[in-house]
Design an enzyme around this catalytic site. Structure first.
Site, PDB file in Angstrom:
ATOM      1  N   HIS A 246      34.636 -72.935 -16.498  1.00  7.70           N
ATOM      2  CA  HIS A 246      34.290 -73.999 -15.717  1.00  7.70           C
ATOM      3  C   HIS A 246      33.061 -74.911 -16.523  1.00  7.70           C
ATOM      4  O   HIS A 246      32.543 -75.922 -16.200  1.00  7.70           O
ATOM      5  CB  HIS A 246      33.478 -73.378 -14.408  1.00  7.70           C
TER       6      HIS A 246
ATOM      7  N   SER B 168      39.093 -76.781 -18.324  1.00  9.18           N
ATOM      8  CA  SER B 168      40.523 -76.376 -18.908  1.00  9.18           C
ATOM      9  C   SER B 168      40.708 -77.037 -20.380  1.00  9.18           C
ATOM     10  O   SER B 168      40.464 -78.360 -20.149  1.00  9.18           O
ATOM     11  CB  SER B 168      41.659 -76.616 -17.866  1.00  9.18           C
TER      12      SER B 168
ATOM     13  N   LYS C  23      49.533 -77.612  -6.787  1.00  8.66           N
ATOM     14  CA  LYS C  23      50.544 -77.403  -8.044  1.00  8.66           C
ATOM     15  C   LYS C  23      50.524 -75.840  -8.226  1.00  8.66           C
ATOM     16  O   LYS C  23      51.605 -75.374  -8.389  1.00  8.66           O
ATOM     17  CB  LYS C  23      50.061 -78.018  -9.131  1.00  8.66           C
ATOM     18  N   ASP C  24      49.242 -75.255  -8.323  1.00 10.81           N
ATOM     19  CA  ASP C  24      49.285 -74.011  -8.303  1.00 10.81           C
ATOM     20  C   ASP C  24      50.022 -72.942  -7.023  1.00 10.81           C
ATOM     21  O   ASP C  24      50.649 -71.899  -7.180  1.00 10.81           O
ATOM     22  CB  ASP C  24      47.819 -73.373  -8.326  1.00 10.81           C
TER      23      ASP C  24
ATOM     24  N   GLU D  31      56.064 -48.043 -21.646  1.00  2.04           N
ATOM     25  CA  GLU D  31      56.701 -49.351 -20.572  1.00  2.04           C
ATOM     26  C   GLU D  31      56.842 -50.310 -21.592  1.00  2.04           C
ATOM     27  O   GLU D  31      56.168 -50.578 -22.780  1.00  2.04           O
ATOM     28  CB  GLU D  31      55.548 -49.493 -19.557  1.00  2.04           C
TER      29      GLU D  31
END
Lengths: 184, 682
Positions: free
Chosen positions: B218, B222, B266-267, B310
């Site tokens: 923040h 982004s 959108k998320d 894995e």
């Protein structure tokens, strides 16, 4: 969330109604989905199949002599099985049930007068009352006495004195034979 | 202050009252709401951060629930896990969510990391943001490793042994450290106990570092696909309603938009698309990422033939094995992750996005391919060509960071950068499709178990329970139970199945009671303190033919007849293998000499099996008149045992269909909502 979306270019009227309908439908779908998803996570805390499968217990009561009691475990709780003497049966029946805090006739609490079968958990706050051993304190009415907060139960397991609100509950049970009881 | 709807919200007297005392609403609004400026050109690749957070929440919730039912003790861990799968309400669903959630966590996080690499998201001023992400990756790996140990299968146990032994490579104190980690002289109960405790703790540490990660995010916001700093001008005007934008170039176009509603919607849309893929695996291929060996209870005396971690650890595992020195191998493995911490300084280019770095773009994709190759090599035995390719790929992995990136910054001629984020938002559908393709690519690549040496692949059979709609053939399953009871049950236990479970395959309450009562089980102690025999009850486990494993070995020439409860899940090939084994007996071919007491079976690993041919024609008499050929009995008993291994199969597929339909509709709705919300941005 979505219905707070602000769209300065969208006009009112048909266009706005269509938009609101879309937002509300999507929101409703989301809420329903979230609610449905919660159910498995809540239901997992209910008794599982293996716990439910153990919800009956069979007891051989042949060794219990008159005047004696045994305690067996049913669903993790103590169940009191007392083979009552004639005196105890008469004591339980020779009272005016209307004077009891939780009025119930002794006849309604037994299948065979001799055998009294109770869930041995005090109806006040869940302690196990004394009275199973002949040497135990049995309270003022010769049945059971809960030492936690001083509740007295009579020879029918009914509450007579003290803070407990109700009689000791009678579990579902069945005599499979003269000497075998299935509880649950 | 901001948008009309949010100023209405903040004008509410209750909200005002709370805000005055605890400004939580404006905190949320500044963190994820209308006050958080976000570049408008973020593609769907930027969804994976919020997806990772969503998976973390799913893992914590499902994990806390599983911890309510799991018993971290060596004698009970495996059985309590199976109890979750069979008897706990929706236990199978919650465990499959958690088990596959680990794999999806890594899929999401790896895409998130590769996105950061492609777009140079780690560059100044986001070095700490990136470093915190690497810390999260390390914690995630430790958490996943310890979680994998808990069900106490063969891979759990031997994975724990191998990974903890990595620390024995440390000079001088290595052995002490390993003993300290174990709390004993091998992986044992104390190890399981502490792994359970730490596995519960570490997700909360991850949450803490995620808070720091998001905080750091923040500060500068982004990054974005163009890689240039977004201009805030019009956004600031739009949101703050003032002509005093916060020190940002006022001549730029509208580059930033509020996080809410644009990126919340959108998320949310991305999340439902992700859940479609996640649900498809949970409901229709829940063991696709797993190893069959982990459905065999841990045995400290026998290591499985092929130990593989894995899938998400395979590249590191390949690096470990590429180096023929114990200490250096371990160092290289850890270095392969630690090198990420200094990535911001190794990359000397001042251009962030690979979109403007034509040469780096090539090296980026070569690096991705290198990681995939390492993963492939990690799943293969460390011999022959695999070892050579593994070494080359390992060398390239480090060369990419230590040689290519530092020098490329000097030699590369970047493309001209645009002056601002004027480019339209990326086409979403394309990016989503690419993400899905990568996800499925990884899925297929994780699913290739090493096939057993010396045995051909069992021929594929048609099973009633195959496919998305498949259900068990009820008649065949009941006949199969008869075969188990009259033939297999003489030697093989079925410990995870209880008589009461037989109600699920069509037996009535009374029939179940009669079947249970046909065996004598030991109970007690009675009032005299002695154990006694009584008829079985529906609440009893299937009675094992032998009192314990030693008795079973003694009665079978030294060979232990395996428990069949999970046999179709515990063998590569599953039902096909079982069917092939039951019908694969023959005389040994010329030149093959069998050991004493062994039998030849084409499909058994090594071809020599102690069990003599178990099924012979007309060995049982079916009540429904079906002819009891070997083929028929093999099919029937396999169907029954497939049910014994996956009693939830039908309920799982039924629920899966509903969930898939719901998610498709919801994601379609959210797609249109997203388009509507974004209509004024495009």
């Amino acid at each position: 969330m979505v219905n707070t979306a602000h769209s300065p270019t969208a006009s009112h009227g048909a266009e706005g109604t269509r938009r609101d309908f879309l937002y509300l439908t999507a929101g409703a779908f989301g809420v329903v989905g979230a609610g449905a998803t919660m159910w498995p996570f809540i239901h997992q805390m209910n008794p599982s199949a293996d716990v439910l499968a153990l919800s009956t217990t069979e007891v051989d009561v042949a060794p219990v002599a008159e005047g004696q009691s045994i305690t067996v475990s049913w669903r993790g709780k103590p169940v009191f099985i007392r083979r009552r003497t004639q005196a105890e049966i008469q004591a339980a029946r020779a009272i005016n049930i209307n004077e009891l805090p939780d009025p119930q006739a002794d006849q309604a609490r037994v299948k065979k007068p001799e055998w009294l079968i109770l869930v041995g958990v005090c109806t006040h706050l869940g302690c196990v009352p004394l009275g199973q051993k002949t040497t135990d304190q049995r309270g003022e009415f010769g049945g059971w006495f809960c030492p936690c907060h001083g509740s007295h139960y009579d020879t029918s397991g009914r509450i007579r004195k003290g803070p407990a609100p109700a009689n000791l509950p009678v579990p579902a049970y069945e005599f499979l034979s003269d000497t075998t009881v299935r509880i649950g | 202050m901001a948008t009309p709807s949010s100023s209405k919200f903040f004008g509410n007297p209750v909200v005002k009252w709370i805000e005055h005392r605890l400004p939580i609403f404006s905190f949320v609004d500044h963190s994820l709401g209308s006050q958080y400026p976000t570049p408008k050109n973020l593609s769907y690749w930027w969804n994976f951060g919020s997806l990772a957070l969503a998976v973390l929440m799913v893992m914590i919730v499902s994990g806390i629930v599983l911890a309510m039912h799991f018993t971290p003790h060596v004698t009970m861990a495996f059985d309590s896990t199976e109890r979750i799968m069979r008897d706990v309400n929706y236990g199978w669903l919650i465990r499959y969510i958690h088990m596959n959630g680990a794999s999806f966590f890594f899929i999401v996080v790896y895409i998130h990391i590769f996105r950061g690499m492609y777009y140079g998201s780690y560059k100044a001023p986001r070095e700490i943001l990136w470093g915190l992400g690497v810390v999260i990756l390390l914690l995630l790996m430790a958490t996943a490793f310890m979680g994998y140990v808990l069900p106490w299968g063969q891979m759990s146990f031997w994975g724990a042994t191998v990974i903890t032994n990595l620390f024995s490579a440390i000079p001088l104190v290595g052995d002490y450290i390993v003993t300290w980690l174990w709390g004993g002289f091998a992986v044992e109960n104390s190890t399981l106990n502490r792994f359970f405790s730490l596995h519960f703790l570490m997700p909360f540490l991850i949450v803490g570092v995620v808070v720091l990660h998001v905080w750091a995010l923040h500060v500068h916001g982004s990054s974005n696909p163009i890689g240039i700093d977004a201009k805030l001008h019009v956004w600031a005007l739009h949101v703050h309603g003032s002509s005093n934008p916060i020190g940002i170039d006022a001549k730029g176009p509208q580059d930033k938009i509020p996080f809410h509603p644009y990126f919340t919607v959108k998320d949310a849309f991305g999340l439902t698309v992700f859940f479609i893929v996640f649900a498809a695996v949970i409901f229709f291929a829940p063991n696709v990422f797993g190893e069959p060996d982990n459905y065999i209870p841990a045995n400290p005396l026998v290591t499985p033939e092929h130990i593989v971690p894995e899938w998400y650890f395979l590249p590191y595992y390949a690096i470990l094995r590429a180096i023929p020195s114990k200490l250096l191998g371990v160092v290289a493995m850890f270095a392969s992750i630690l090198v990420l911490f200094i990535l911001p300084w190794l990359d000397t280019s001042r251009v962030r996005s690979a979109r403007f770095r034509p040469t780096y773009r090539w090296f980026f994709w070569i690096f991705v391919a290198d990681c995939v190759v390492l993963g492939y090599i990690g799943a293969k035995p460390p011999e022959g060509w695999y070892l050579h390719i593994g070494r080359l790929a390992t060398a390239w992995y480090f060369a990419h960071f230590l040689i290519v990136l530092p020098f490329l910054g000097w030699f590369e001629r970047p493309l001209p950068l645009p002056a601002s984020i004027s480019e339209p938002v990326l086409k979403g559908a394309k990016a989503t499709l690419m993400a899905l393709a990568i996800g499925f690519g990884m899925l297929g690549f994780g699913a290739g178990p090493a096939s057993a040496a010396g045995a051909p692949k069992p021929p594929a059979q048609k099973w009633s329970f195959d496919g998305v709609f498949g259900t068990f053939d009820a008649a065949s399953r009941q006949r199969g139970f008869q075969v188990y009871r009259e033939v297999c049950g003489a030697c093989h236990a079925l410990k995870q199945v209880y008589y009461r479970h037989l109600r699920d395959i069509g037996f009535s309450e009374d029939e179940v009671k009669a079947i249970a009562a046909s065996v004598e089980v030991t109970d007690g102690p009675n009032d005299a303190g002695e154990m006694f025999q009584r008829p079985g009850r529906p609440s009893d486990r299937f009675k094992s033919p032998f009192a314990n494993d030693n008795a079973a070995r003694a009665g079978n020439n030294g060979a232990l007849p395996v428990d069949l409860s999970l046999i179709t899940k515990a063998r590569p090939g599953g039902p096909d293998y079982l069917h092939a084994l039951l019908t694969g007996y023959s005389d040994p071919p010329a030149g093959v000499k069998l050991s004493e007491g062994m039998n030849y079976n084409k499909y058994f690993p090594g071809n020599q099996i102690a069990m003599p041919q178990p099924l012979n024609a007309d060995q049982v008499t079916y009540a429904d008149g079906t002819k009891a050929t070997v083929e028929q009995m093999a099919k029937d008993v396999t169907t029954f045992l497939a049910w014994a291994a996956e009693p939830e199969l039908e309920a799982r597929k039924r629920m899966g269909m509903k969930v898939m339909i719901f998610l498709v509709v919801l994601s379609a709705l959210l797609f249109f909502v997203k388009r509507k919300v974004w209509s004024d941005v495009h």
